[in-house]
Design an enzyme around this catalytic site. Structure first.
Site, PDB file in Angstrom:
ATOM      1  CE  LYS A  46      66.075 135.495 -16.283  1.00 16.09           C
ATOM      2  NZ  LYS A  46      64.413 135.486 -16.661  1.00 16.09           N
ATOM      3  CE  LYS A  63      67.229 133.355 -19.009  1.00 14.90           C
ATOM      4  NZ  LYS A  63      65.617 133.961 -19.690  1.00 14.90           N
TER       5      LYS A  63
HETATM    6  C1  PBG Z   1      63.146 137.615 -18.403  1.00 16.12           C
HETATM    7  C2  PBG Z   1      63.807 136.914 -19.382  1.00 16.12           C
HETATM    8  C3  PBG Z   1      64.945 137.174 -19.970  1.00 16.12           C
HETATM    9  C4  PBG Z   1      65.753 136.017 -21.194  1.00 16.12           C
HETATM   10  C5  PBG Z   1      64.362 135.432 -21.173  1.00 16.12           C
HETATM   11  N1  PBG Z   1      63.673 136.065 -20.279  1.00 16.12           N
HETATM   12  C6  PBG Z   1      65.975 138.449 -19.794  1.00 16.12           C
HETATM   13  C7  PBG Z   1      65.507 138.745 -18.249  1.00 16.12           C
HETATM   14  O1  PBG Z   1      65.477 138.307 -16.916  1.00 16.12           O
HETATM   15  O2  PBG Z   1      66.393 139.633 -18.254  1.00 16.12           O
HETATM   16  C8  PBG Z   1      66.654 135.967 -21.257  1.00 16.12           C
HETATM   17  C9  PBG Z   1      66.577 135.157 -22.384  1.00 16.12           C
HETATM   18  C10 PBG Z   1      68.485 135.227 -23.218  1.00 16.12           C
HETATM   19  O3  PBG Z   1      68.931 135.898 -23.051  1.00 16.12           O
HETATM   20  O4  PBG Z   1      68.191 134.851 -24.550  1.00 16.12           O
HETATM   21  N2  PBG Z   1      61.927 137.664 -17.701  1.00 16.12           N
END
Ligand code: PBG
Length: 323
Positions: free
Chosen positions: A194, A247
């Site tokens: 991520k 991601k």
């Molecule tokens: C946070 C989380 C995020 C997303 C999913 N879980 C955002 C972040 O890490 O700030 C993003 C999903 C998206 O942008 O569609 N744990």
């Protein structure tokens, strides 16, 4: 000329005959935002067509998706600021919005597959995925909170738990805790690679979950790195992950391919909020053809090697019969 690749493109039948990758409803996981209240359905302004649903609406939404053949959902809660605290204690408190949502969906639709998000940010007054002390994100102390959240999700009926926090060691920690408490059947979909991305902006608007100070760069990965994803994937595989997720999606197709080529676990791609917003904005301006741009995007994840695609387009592609 002995070789004329165009022969294999000369008709629709032949093009279909040699098509390498396919996309079906079974590949899709639909993220859904939930809010407190009754009969609430508010659109996320940066994500046209995507709503925050109160639980009664959520049930209707799940039902209408299942009629279209879409059975997998990932839930995210919008929490009022007044309920947030430093240790995200609401995240595992009995009867909270999120746990009620899981229970209600599973009670009404046992065949729905519920993916739950484990991270502190929607509940943290600091807006971070872990505990913040003097500007530092504490890893091992955070694991205890994540563990409580994961257990609460499992008790509420989660099918797949997806830790999105990027703390070290959380997959092994949560796996052990689930197993010790009789939840060895609950799956773990790890947010393996991520990245600290600009493309989460609309999601943070949807949940009102942006960090109050600093950024997420000490836990989410540097967008300039790919070999680091192999380290994360190796650890997740050893710690017992059932799925590896990458991601965001589109800017990281190479990472999806890298994990696909190096690991035998199924790979999930998260086609995140900013990617959705970007396409919809261009489509709204008449700059892109909606069906073709969306389907080409989703197919790119399959081509790169993703089995599952978490995407805000999941319902519309079925509703509009593009699949
Ligand atoms: C946070 C989380 C995020 C997303 C999913 N879980 C955002 C972040 O890490 O700030 C993003 C999903 C998206 O942008 O569609 N744990």
């Amino acid at each position: 000329m002995l070789h004329r690749p165009r022969r294999n493109r000369k008709s629709a039948v032949i093009r279909d005959m040699i098509q390498e990758h396919h996309l079906s409803a079974a590949n899709l996981i639909f993220p859904l935002f939930i809010i407190e209240g009754q009969n609430q359905k508010t659109e996320v302004s940066s994500m046209p067509g995507i709503y925050r649903h109160s639980i009664d609406h959520l049930l209707r939404e799940v039902e209408s998706c299942m009629k279209l053949g879409l059975y997998a959902f990932d839930l995210f809660p919008n929490i009022d600021d007044s309920l947030k605290d430093k240790y995200a204690t609401l995240s595992y408190k009995k009867g909270n919005l999120y746990l009620r949502a899981i229970e209600e969906v599973k009670k009404n639709f046992p065949e729905a597959c519920i993916v739950t998000d484990v991270a502190m940010d929607p509940y943290s007054s600091d807006g971070h995925d872990g505990i913040v002390e003097n500007g530092v994100i504490l890893n091992d102390e955070t694991l205890a909170v994540l563990g409580k959240m994961a257990l609460a999700h499992a008790e509420a009926g989660a099918d797949i738990i997806a830790p999105s926090d990027m703390m070290d060691g959380r997959i092994g920690y949560i796996r052990q805790l689930l197993d010790e408490n009789g939840f060895s059947h609950v799956s773990l979909m790890s947010y393996t690679a991520k990245y600290a991305s600009a493309f989460y902006g609309p999601f943070r608007d949807a949940l009102n979950s942006a960090p109050k100070a600093g950024d997420k760069k000490t836990y989410q990965m540097n967008p300039a790195n790919s070999r680091e994803a192999l380290i994360e994937a190796q650890l997740d595989a050893e710690e017992g992950a059932d799925f590896l997720m990458v991601k965001p999606g589109l800017p990281y197709l190479d990472i999806i391919k890298l994990l696909h080529d190096n690991f035998d676990l199924p790979i999930a791609a998260y086609n995140v909020s900013g990617e959705y917003a970007m396409l919809k904005a261009a489509i709204r301006n008449g700059w892109l053809d909606e069906e073709r741009a969306i389907m080409e995007t989703l197919m790119s994840f399959r081509r790169a090697g993703a089995t599952s695609i978490l995407t805000y387009h999941a319902k519309e592609v079925l509703e509009k019969k593009w699949l």
